[in-house]
Design a protein around this motif. Sequence first.
Motif, PDB file in Angstrom:
ATOM      1  N   LYS A   1       5.306  -7.499  -0.700  1.00 15.61           N
ATOM      2  CA  LYS A   1       4.781  -7.250  -1.851  1.00 15.61           C
ATOM      3  C   LYS A   1       3.219  -8.171  -1.371  1.00 15.61           C
ATOM      4  O   LYS A   1       1.887  -7.006  -2.120  1.00 15.61           O
ATOM      5  CB  LYS A   1       5.031  -7.855  -3.037  1.00 15.61           C
TER       6      LYS A   1
ATOM      7  N   ARG B   1       2.552  -5.969 -10.994  1.00 11.00           N
ATOM      8  CA  ARG B   1       2.218  -4.625 -10.791  1.00 11.00           C
ATOM      9  C   ARG B   1       0.764  -3.842 -10.847  1.00 11.00           C
ATOM     10  O   ARG B   1       0.534  -3.834 -11.959  1.00 11.00           O
ATOM     11  CB  ARG B   1       3.143  -4.322 -10.458  1.00 11.00           C
TER      12      ARG B   1
ATOM     13  N   TRP C   1       6.903  -1.709  -2.406  1.00 14.45           N
ATOM     14  CA  TRP C   1       6.364  -3.258  -3.277  1.00 14.45           C
ATOM     15  C   TRP C   1       7.944  -3.863  -3.156  1.00 14.45           C
ATOM     16  O   TRP C   1       7.419  -5.030  -3.127  1.00 14.45           O
ATOM     17  CB  TRP C   1       6.294  -2.364  -4.586  1.00 14.45           C
TER      18      TRP C   1
END
Length: 226
Positions: free
Chosen positions: A47, A140, A43
Motif C-alpha cells: 500500500k 484508497r 494494493w
Amino acid sequence: MQKRLVVLSGAGISAESGIKTFRDADGLWEGHDVMDVASPQGWIRNKELVLKFYNDRRRQLLSCQPNQAHQLLVELEKDYNVSIITQNVDDLHERAGSKDVLHLHGELLKVRSEEDETLVYPWTGDLLASDQNDKGHKLRPHIVWFGEMVPELERAIPIVEQADIILIIGTSLQVYPAASLINYANENAKVYYIDPNPAMTNSFRHHITVIAEKASTGVHAFINLL
C-alpha cells in the motif's frame, strides 16, 4: 437543434500538458510495473508504494495546465452539444471549462472508501495509510485498476449511441472495455480519429476519418472539417 458531439479522449490529449502517458512501450508507468501500482493485488501487496505513486501523480497534475486541445473542445460547446468520455484520470477537461465529462477510469483528485465504493471524496493533498472517512473506513485512490469493473461504462454507452459525431482523440482504442464503446455508435454517425501514430482502423465497422496529428493541431484540423 444542436448536433451531439461525443469525444472519446485518452492519454494523448494530456501529453501536451506534460502528463506522462499511462503506459510506455516497455509496459512501465513512471518506472513501475503497472500491476504493482494499478491493480488490487499491488494494493494488497504494498500500500505504501501505491500511495506514494498516486501522491506523486497528484502533485504532478496540480502543476500542469490544460492545453489548446482541451480549450478548443470547450469552444465547440458554442455550436454542439458536447459530451466527453475520457479514459484519463486528470481533471484537465474540467479545468479548461468542459461541462459534461465522464471519467471511465476514475479520478486522481478523488479518493474513496475501501468498504463502500459509492463514498467518494475530493482530495488534492497526499493520501496516507492512516486516513479514514467519518465512518472509520480506510481510503484508497479513486482509480479503476486492472481487473476491476468499469462502473461508468453503462452510463457511457447511451451517450455514444446518441452521437451524431464522434471524435476519438489521443487513445489507441486498444484498452478494453473502453475500446468497445465505438461499437455502440449509430451507423450514421461521423467518426474522426486524431492520433500522431494512429492504430489500424479497419477493425471498426464505421468509416473513420483519420487525422494523423498530435492533439492540438488535430483538433484544429477536425474543426476545419466540420
